[in-house]
Design an enzyme around this catalytic site. Structure first.
Site, PDB file in Angstrom:
ATOM      1  N   PHE A  35       5.328   5.335   2.519  1.00  0.00           N
ATOM      2  CA  PHE A  35       4.718   4.801   1.299  1.00  0.00           C
ATOM      3  C   PHE A  35       4.216   6.005   0.512  1.00  0.00           C
ATOM      4  O   PHE A  35       3.383   6.774   0.996  1.00  0.00           O
ATOM      5  CB  PHE A  35       3.557   3.868   1.644  1.00  0.00           C
ATOM      6  CG  PHE A  35       2.795   3.382   0.430  1.00  0.00           C
ATOM      7  CD1 PHE A  35       3.323   2.419  -0.406  1.00  0.00           C
ATOM      8  CD2 PHE A  35       1.542   3.914   0.127  1.00  0.00           C
ATOM      9  CE1 PHE A  35       2.626   1.979  -1.522  1.00  0.00           C
ATOM     10  CE2 PHE A  35       0.832   3.475  -0.984  1.00  0.00           C
ATOM     11  CZ  PHE A  35       1.380   2.507  -1.809  1.00  0.00           C
ATOM     12  N   TRP A  73       4.623   3.705   6.312  1.00  0.00           N
ATOM     13  CA  TRP A  73       4.948   2.396   5.749  1.00  0.00           C
ATOM     14  C   TRP A  73       5.074   1.444   6.929  1.00  0.00           C
ATOM     15  O   TRP A  73       6.017   1.508   7.699  1.00  0.00           O
ATOM     16  CB  TRP A  73       6.233   2.485   4.937  1.00  0.00           C
ATOM     17  CG  TRP A  73       6.786   1.174   4.465  1.00  0.00           C
ATOM     18  CD1 TRP A  73       6.156  -0.038   4.458  1.00  0.00           C
ATOM     19  CD2 TRP A  73       8.092   0.952   3.930  1.00  0.00           C
ATOM     20  NE1 TRP A  73       6.983  -1.005   3.952  1.00  0.00           N
ATOM     21  CE2 TRP A  73       8.180  -0.431   3.620  1.00  0.00           C
ATOM     22  CE3 TRP A  73       9.179   1.768   3.676  1.00  0.00           C
ATOM     23  CZ2 TRP A  73       9.330  -0.996   3.073  1.00  0.00           C
ATOM     24  CZ3 TRP A  73      10.319   1.208   3.127  1.00  0.00           C
ATOM     25  CH2 TRP A  73      10.391  -0.155   2.828  1.00  0.00           C
ATOM     26  N   GLY A  76       3.959  -5.386   8.294  1.00  0.00           N
ATOM     27  CA  GLY A  76       2.706  -6.144   8.333  1.00  0.00           C
ATOM     28  C   GLY A  76       2.650  -7.129   7.186  1.00  0.00           C
ATOM     29  O   GLY A  76       3.637  -7.368   6.490  1.00  0.00           O
ATOM     30  N   ASP A 164     -12.922  -3.920  -4.566  1.00  0.00           N
ATOM     31  CA  ASP A 164     -11.938  -4.979  -4.785  1.00  0.00           C
ATOM     32  C   ASP A 164     -11.522  -5.534  -3.426  1.00  0.00           C
ATOM     33  O   ASP A 164     -10.417  -5.282  -2.941  1.00  0.00           O
ATOM     34  CB  ASP A 164     -10.720  -4.459  -5.546  1.00  0.00           C
ATOM     35  CG  ASP A 164      -9.753  -5.587  -5.924  1.00  0.00           C
ATOM     36  OD1 ASP A 164     -10.108  -6.769  -5.711  1.00  0.00           O
ATOM     37  OD2 ASP A 164      -8.654  -5.281  -6.430  1.00  0.00           O
TER      38      ASP A 164
END
Length: 268
Positions: A35, A73, A76, A164
Site C-alpha cells: 500500500f 497490504w 482484511g 475520524d
C-alpha cells in the site's frame, strides 16, 4: 502514477486506492503486495512501530522532495457498525490515547493542543461562507449549542486523537489483528474528541458505562459533557467539509444524523 513506476519498475500492477487525497495506491507483483502513499506524515513510522497501522516496509524521498511510504497490504476488512461495540475497539483507542511515544512525536512535528475555542472559531468562519450557499436551521441550532457550552468543556489532559473514528477506518486483518488507519487528520486534543463521535455514533447509551470501562476510564458527568460537545462539533465539521466539496447528498445524510443525535440526546 509515473513516479510509482519509476520507483517500483514496470513489473508492478498499480491501482488507485481511493481516499480523499487521491495520493494512495495499491501495488502488486509476483507474491508481493504494497500500500503506497505520497507524503504521509513522519508520524506513520511511530504508528507502525506501535502496531496501530500495518507495518511500514520502506520510505523513499523523490528528487522533488516528495516522500513515498510503502506499507504491508493486508487481507482484511473494515469493521461494521455493530463491531464498534467490541472491547478490542475500546482497548486499541485507549492504547493510542495513552501512548507517550505517539504524543511526543506529534508534538515534535509541531502539533499544538487543539482547544474548543479554536474548533468553534473554525466552524463559525466556515459557516459564514456556507450560509450563502445552503443555510440549514439544524446547523444553526448545533452551532448555538457549541457557543453556549464552549466555556464548560476545557480540559488540561491532551492526547493523540485520530479525529475520524468512523467504522470504515478500523481494519481487521485476516490474521485477526485490529488496526486504526488513515491518520492524515490526527491532532493533539482532549480524548473526548475521539470518544464523543464514536460513542454517539455506535454505542447505545445503556452500554456507554461498560464500553468506557473497557477503555479504562470511569464514566463521569464532566466526560459526558465534553463528549457531547465534541460529537456535535465533529459532526458539523464533516458536514461543512462535504458542503465545501459540493457533496450535498452526503452532507444531507450527515445533517439528518446530527439532527437525530441532538433529538435523541436532548441536545439544545
Amino acid at each position: 502514477m509515473n513516479w510509482l513506476e519509476h520507483i517500483l519498475g514496470s513489473d508492478w500492477t498499480i491501482t488507485p486506492a481511493g481516499g480523499s487525497t487521491g495520493e494512495a495506491y495499491y501495488a502488486q507483483t509476483e507474491g508481493k503486495r504494497l500500500f503506497l502513499k505520497r507524503n504521509s506524515s513522519p508520524f506513520l513510522a511511530v504508528l507502525s512501530a506501535e502496531g496501530i497501522v500495518p507495518k511500514l516496509v520502506w520510505t523513499k524521498r523523490l528528487e522533488n522532495g516528495d516522500v513515498i511510504t510503502a506499507q504491508e497490504w493486508l487481507e482484511g476488512r473494515e469493521l461494521n457498525p455493530e463491531e464498534m461495540k467490541h472491547p478490542r475497539v475500546a482497548a486499541l483507542l485507549s492504547k493510542i490515547h495513552h501512548s507517550t511515544e505517539l504524543l511526543d512525536m506529534l508534538m515534535r512535528l509541531g502539533k499544538q493542543p487543539l482547544t474548543p475555542t479554536e474548533i468553534l472559531k473554525d466552524i463559525q468562519e466556515n459557516q459564514n461562507v456556507l450560509n450563502q450557499i445552503d443555510p440549514r436551521i439544524e446547523i444553526h441550532h448545533a452551532i448555538k449549542f457549541l457557543e453556549n457550552h464552549v466555556d464548560e468543556v476545557g480540559h488540561d489532559v491532551h492526547v493523540v486523537c485520530h479525529c475520524d473514528t468512523n467504522h470504515n477506518n478500523w481494519l481487521l486483518s485476516s490474521s485477526d489483528q485490529l488496526y486504526l488507519i488513515d491518520w492524515d487528520n490526527a491532532m493533539v486534543a482532549d480524548p473526548a474528541l475521539d470518544l464523543g463521535m464514536l460513542l454517539y455514533s455506535y454505542i447505545p447509551v445503556e452500554s456507554w458505562q461498560d464500553w468506557l470501562k473497557e477503555y479504562g476510564t470511569e464514566p463521569e458527568e464532566d466526560l459526558y459533557n465534553r463528549m457531547v460537545w465534541y460529537a456535535v462539533s465533529q459532526a458539523l465539521s464533516f458536514i461543512q467539509w462535504h458542503q465545501m466539496r459540493g457533496e450535498y447528498d452526503e452532507s444531507s445524510i450527515r445533517i439528518r444524523k446530527l439532527k437525530n443525535m441532538m433529538n435523541v440526546h436532548n441536545i439544545y
